[in-house]
Design a protein around this motif. Structure first.
Motif, PDB file in Angstrom:
ATOM      1  N   ASP A  26      31.611  38.464   4.507  1.00  0.00           N
ATOM      2  CA  ASP A  26      32.663  39.139   3.750  1.00  0.00           C
ATOM      3  C   ASP A  26      33.550  38.065   3.125  1.00  0.00           C
ATOM      4  O   ASP A  26      34.253  37.339   3.834  1.00  0.00           O
ATOM      5  CB  ASP A  26      33.466  40.035   4.695  1.00  0.00           C
ATOM      6  CG  ASP A  26      34.560  40.815   3.973  1.00  0.00           C
ATOM      7  OD1 ASP A  26      34.852  40.510   2.792  1.00  0.00           O
ATOM      8  OD2 ASP A  26      35.143  41.712   4.604  1.00  0.00           O
ATOM      9  N   LEU A  27      33.502  37.947   1.802  1.00  0.00           N
ATOM     10  CA  LEU A  27      34.243  36.886   1.126  1.00  0.00           C
ATOM     11  C   LEU A  27      35.747  37.002   1.311  1.00  0.00           C
ATOM     12  O   LEU A  27      36.471  36.016   1.149  1.00  0.00           O
ATOM     13  CB  LEU A  27      33.905  36.880  -0.365  1.00  0.00           C
ATOM     14  CG  LEU A  27      32.451  36.597  -0.762  1.00  0.00           C
ATOM     15  CD1 LEU A  27      32.309  36.605  -2.276  1.00  0.00           C
ATOM     16  CD2 LEU A  27      31.966  35.277  -0.189  1.00  0.00           C
ATOM     17  N   SER A  28      36.236  38.194   1.658  1.00  0.00           N
ATOM     18  CA  SER A  28      37.683  38.388   1.782  1.00  0.00           C
ATOM     19  C   SER A  28      38.175  38.372   3.224  1.00  0.00           C
ATOM     20  O   SER A  28      39.388  38.408   3.452  1.00  0.00           O
ATOM     21  CB  SER A  28      38.091  39.709   1.124  1.00  0.00           C
ATOM     22  OG  SER A  28      37.447  40.801   1.768  1.00  0.00           O
ATOM     23  N   ALA A  29      37.281  38.317   4.197  1.00  0.00           N
ATOM     24  CA  ALA A  29      37.696  38.371   5.598  1.00  0.00           C
ATOM     25  C   ALA A  29      38.380  37.068   6.015  1.00  0.00           C
ATOM     26  O   ALA A  29      37.993  35.981   5.569  1.00  0.00           O
ATOM     27  CB  ALA A  29      36.487  38.641   6.493  1.00  0.00           C
ATOM     28  N   PRO A  30      39.396  37.144   6.888  1.00  0.00           N
ATOM     29  CA  PRO A  30      40.038  35.920   7.367  1.00  0.00           C
ATOM     30  C   PRO A  30      39.143  35.161   8.336  1.00  0.00           C
ATOM     31  O   PRO A  30      38.189  35.711   8.888  1.00  0.00           O
ATOM     32  CB  PRO A  30      41.288  36.444   8.078  1.00  0.00           C
ATOM     33  CG  PRO A  30      40.935  37.834   8.488  1.00  0.00           C
ATOM     34  CD  PRO A  30      40.009  38.355   7.437  1.00  0.00           C
ATOM     35  N   GLY A  31      39.449  33.879   8.534  1.00  0.00           N
ATOM     36  CA  GLY A  31      38.703  33.068   9.481  1.00  0.00           C
ATOM     37  C   GLY A  31      37.519  32.374   8.837  1.00  0.00           C
ATOM     38  O   GLY A  31      37.455  32.208   7.623  1.00  0.00           O
ATOM     39  N   ASP A  62      46.785  33.034   2.274  1.00  0.00           N
ATOM     40  CA  ASP A  62      47.234  32.929   0.884  1.00  0.00           C
ATOM     41  C   ASP A  62      47.030  31.524   0.334  1.00  0.00           C
ATOM     42  O   ASP A  62      47.310  30.536   1.010  1.00  0.00           O
ATOM     43  CB  ASP A  62      48.715  33.289   0.785  1.00  0.00           C
ATOM     44  CG  ASP A  62      48.982  34.761   1.066  1.00  0.00           C
ATOM     45  OD1 ASP A  62      48.030  35.552   0.963  1.00  0.00           O
ATOM     46  OD2 ASP A  62      50.131  35.101   1.402  1.00  0.00           O
ATOM     47  N   GLY A  63      46.530  31.460  -0.895  1.00  0.00           N
ATOM     48  CA  GLY A  63      46.297  30.191  -1.560  1.00  0.00           C
ATOM     49  C   GLY A  63      45.116  30.299  -2.501  1.00  0.00           C
ATOM     50  O   GLY A  63      44.463  31.343  -2.590  1.00  0.00           O
ATOM     51  N   PRO A  64      44.816  29.228  -3.212  1.00  0.00           N
ATOM     52  CA  PRO A  64      43.703  29.255  -4.166  1.00  0.00           C
ATOM     53  C   PRO A  64      42.350  29.261  -3.484  1.00  0.00           C
ATOM     54  O   PRO A  64      42.231  29.005  -2.283  1.00  0.00           O
ATOM     55  CB  PRO A  64      43.908  27.966  -4.973  1.00  0.00           C
ATOM     56  CG  PRO A  64      44.669  27.071  -4.053  1.00  0.00           C
ATOM     57  CD  PRO A  64      45.531  27.956  -3.205  1.00  0.00           C
ATOM     58  N   THR A  65      41.328  29.553  -4.266  1.00  0.00           N
ATOM     59  CA  THR A  65      39.943  29.528  -3.791  1.00  0.00           C
ATOM     60  C   THR A  65      39.194  28.401  -4.480  1.00  0.00           C
ATOM     61  O   THR A  65      39.167  28.327  -5.714  1.00  0.00           O
ATOM     62  CB  THR A  65      39.234  30.863  -4.081  1.00  0.00           C
ATOM     63  OG1 THR A  65      39.835  31.886  -3.293  1.00  0.00           O
ATOM     64  CG2 THR A  65      37.749  30.782  -3.742  1.00  0.00           C
ATOM     65  N   GLU A  93      42.366  27.246  10.147  1.00  0.00           N
ATOM     66  CA  GLU A  93      43.725  26.842  10.496  1.00  0.00           C
ATOM     67  C   GLU A  93      44.203  25.636   9.697  1.00  0.00           C
ATOM     68  O   GLU A  93      45.416  25.399   9.578  1.00  0.00           O
ATOM     69  CB  GLU A  93      43.807  26.538  11.993  1.00  0.00           C
ATOM     70  CG  GLU A  93      43.657  27.744  12.901  1.00  0.00           C
ATOM     71  CD  GLU A  93      42.233  28.270  12.970  1.00  0.00           C
ATOM     72  OE1 GLU A  93      42.064  29.483  13.259  1.00  0.00           O
ATOM     73  OE2 GLU A  93      41.289  27.481  12.720  1.00  0.00           O
ATOM     74  N   GLU A  94      43.262  24.873   9.132  1.00  0.00           N
ATOM     75  CA  GLU A  94      43.625  23.670   8.381  1.00  0.00           C
ATOM     76  C   GLU A  94      44.023  23.961   6.942  1.00  0.00           C
ATOM     77  O   GLU A  94      44.576  23.079   6.272  1.00  0.00           O
ATOM     78  CB  GLU A  94      42.439  22.701   8.338  1.00  0.00           C
ATOM     79  CG  GLU A  94      42.059  22.060   9.641  1.00  0.00           C
ATOM     80  CD  GLU A  94      40.868  21.143   9.458  1.00  0.00           C
ATOM     81  OE1 GLU A  94      41.068  19.989   9.016  1.00  0.00           O
ATOM     82  OE2 GLU A  94      39.726  21.578   9.739  1.00  0.00           O
ATOM     83  N   ARG A  98      41.225  29.646   0.411  1.00  0.00           N
ATOM     84  CA  ARG A  98      39.839  29.978   0.788  1.00  0.00           C
ATOM     85  C   ARG A  98      38.880  28.935   0.224  1.00  0.00           C
ATOM     86  O   ARG A  98      39.023  28.495  -0.923  1.00  0.00           O
ATOM     87  CB  ARG A  98      39.502  31.366   0.253  1.00  0.00           C
ATOM     88  CG  ARG A  98      38.104  31.849   0.575  1.00  0.00           C
ATOM     89  CD  ARG A  98      37.900  33.284   0.137  1.00  0.00           C
ATOM     90  NE  ARG A  98      38.314  33.507  -1.246  1.00  0.00           N
ATOM     91  CZ  ARG A  98      38.046  34.608  -1.948  1.00  0.00           C
ATOM     92  NH1 ARG A  98      37.374  35.610  -1.382  1.00  0.00           N
ATOM     93  NH2 ARG A  98      38.449  34.737  -3.191  1.00  0.00           N
ATOM     94  N   VAL A  99      37.907  28.563   1.047  1.00  0.00           N
ATOM     95  CA  VAL A  99      36.856  27.628   0.639  1.00  0.00           C
ATOM     96  C   VAL A  99      35.518  28.338   0.792  1.00  0.00           C
ATOM     97  O   VAL A  99      35.202  28.862   1.871  1.00  0.00           O
ATOM     98  CB  VAL A  99      36.886  26.354   1.503  1.00  0.00           C
ATOM     99  CG1 VAL A  99      35.734  25.425   1.118  1.00  0.00           C
ATOM    100  CG2 VAL A  99      38.216  25.627   1.356  1.00  0.00           C
ATOM    101  N   ILE A 100      34.748  28.372  -0.292  1.00  0.00           N
ATOM    102  CA  ILE A 100      33.393  28.935  -0.274  1.00  0.00           C
ATOM    103  C   ILE A 100      32.427  27.783  -0.497  1.00  0.00           C
ATOM    104  O   ILE A 100      32.551  27.043  -1.481  1.00  0.00           O
ATOM    105  CB  ILE A 100      33.211  30.013  -1.365  1.00  0.00           C
ATOM    106  CG1 ILE A 100      34.215  31.159  -1.157  1.00  0.00           C
ATOM    107  CG2 ILE A 100      31.787  30.552  -1.372  1.00  0.00           C
ATOM    108  CD1 ILE A 100      34.230  32.189  -2.280  1.00  0.00           C
ATOM    109  N   ILE A 101      31.490  27.615   0.436  1.00  0.00           N
ATOM    110  CA  ILE A 101      30.593  26.458   0.406  1.00  0.00           C
ATOM    111  C   ILE A 101      29.148  26.933   0.294  1.00  0.00           C
ATOM    112  O   ILE A 101      28.662  27.711   1.132  1.00  0.00           O
ATOM    113  CB  ILE A 101      30.758  25.598   1.676  1.00  0.00           C
ATOM    114  CG1 ILE A 101      32.218  25.184   1.862  1.00  0.00           C
ATOM    115  CG2 ILE A 101      29.853  24.368   1.600  1.00  0.00           C
ATOM    116  CD1 ILE A 101      32.508  24.531   3.206  1.00  0.00           C
TER     117      ILE A 101
END
Length: 351
Positions: A26-31, A62-65, A93-94, A98-101
């Motif tokens: 899920d691209l929007s899920a936290p963690g 919250d923040g950029p992707t 936590e760092e 969001r980072v998508i790899i």
């Protein structure tokens, strides 16, 4: 519906259909999630088979992707190595954002250590935005273009020279017509921290991931980190530092007092460019390639930079190729054999 009533292939109705590729994260899920893009691939040895392209999503709020991609070509290794490490080590936590790899975007090509997919023979970086009903490579491109890229603010696609080229390690952007986007891209280029930053004017940009991202109005950064079909400690180190520097530059991580240590001997990125076709030297002979200048060395217009020797007869003088611009030898052909039409060298000039 009669045959004549069916929508034509490629019509708006067809374009609105969802991708045939599925994603189990899920691209929007936290963690932090590890998963795969499942690409249908029915074949002789697996009737209901699929190709599973790995993906990691790390969402810290919250923040950029940022989307990081590697393995666009299967014989370029700094991207997959660095991004597999990032996927393993980076935590939600760092980061703020969001980072998508996608570390091995063109999985069939990486498996085969080939530039293009051995399944369909398609060069992924000439297949964007892809086709939902196309070949394996086109389906992967279509999913990335329609489901991943719209989520991104920034895309970083890590390349190297593969088996046929070798580059001065560099971060790369295109020379963009929009001054505001050019300013953002140039700032990111410098922040990446490679020894050289190249503003590239492509000979052919049709079907590139770069072009699709830029047409969406998003920042795109690429690299050329060496080549020869392998990686080195130095080039992987540049990739490792670069991806962390991108996280800091775009605000996903807190800036440190100093960025990660730069490559040995590098104090500032040298900004260069390839402003026109005179920077590209294309071979017009087939034979044995003799480099006359080493990579990264300065050259002058008119200076011999390479020779091609016919080898099936004796008594023939080699064809000598010359630089058409002052600059440095930024890129060179790697294998000892060279074919007519191959890129022999690229000259980069200071901006």
């Amino acid at each position: 519906m009669s045959h004549t009533d069916r929508p034509a292939a490629g019509s708006a109705t067809d374009a609105e259909k969802p991708s045939r590729v599925s994603c189990d994260v899920d691209l929007s899920a936290p963690g932090k999630q590890h998963g795969a893009l499942t690409v249908p691939h029915s074949r002789d040895d697996s009737a209901w088979g699929s190709i599973m392209v790995p993906i990691t999503v790390i969402n810290g709020g919250d923040g950029p992707t940022i989307v990081f991609t590697g393995g666009n070509h299967g014989d370029e290794y700094e991207g997959p190595i660095s991004l597999l490490k990032l996927a393993n080590r980076l935590t939600a936590e760092e980061i703020s954002g969001r980072v998508i790899i996608l570390p091995v975007m063109n999985l069939p090509a990486v498996r085969a250590a080939k530039r293009v997919s051995p399944i369909d023979g398609v060069n992924m970086n000439r297949a964007f935005p892809g086709r939902r009903d196309g070949s394996i490579t086109q389906m992967i491109c279509h999913f990335i273009a329609t489901c991943i890229l719209p989520e991104a603010d920034v895309v970083v696609d890590i390349h190297a020279g593969g088996k046929t080229l070798d580059f001065v390690p560099s971060a790369v952007i295109h020379d963009l017509p929009d001054p505001a986007m050019m300013e953002k891209s140039l700032a990111a280029l410098k922040a990446f921290g490679a020894p050289l930053g190249l503003v590239l004017k492509e000979l052919d940009s049709e079907g590139m991931l770069d072009t699709v991202v830029e047409d969406m109005g998003k920042v795109f950064i690429s690299t050329e980190l060496g080549g020869k079909g392998t990686a080195t400690a130095s080039t992987v180190g540049i990739a490792d530092r670069g991806v962390r520097n991108m996280l800091r530059h775009f605000g996903l991580m807190e800036p440190t007092a100093e960025p990660d240590d730069p490559p040995a001997g590098v104090t500032e990125t040298r900004i260069m460019g390839t402003p026109d076709g005179d920077c590209f030297v294309v071979g017009r002979h087939t034979g044995l390639y003799e480099p006359l200048v080493d990579l990264g060395e300065p050259v002058k217009a008119g200076q011999p930079i390479g020779a091609i020797h016919e080898f099936e007869v004796t008594g023939a003088e080699p064809a000598v190729y010359h630089a058409r611009r002052d600059g440095i030898l930024y890129c060179r052909h790697v294998p000892g054999l060279i074919q007519r039409g191959d890129c022999l060298a690229v000259i980069a000039v200071d901006r």
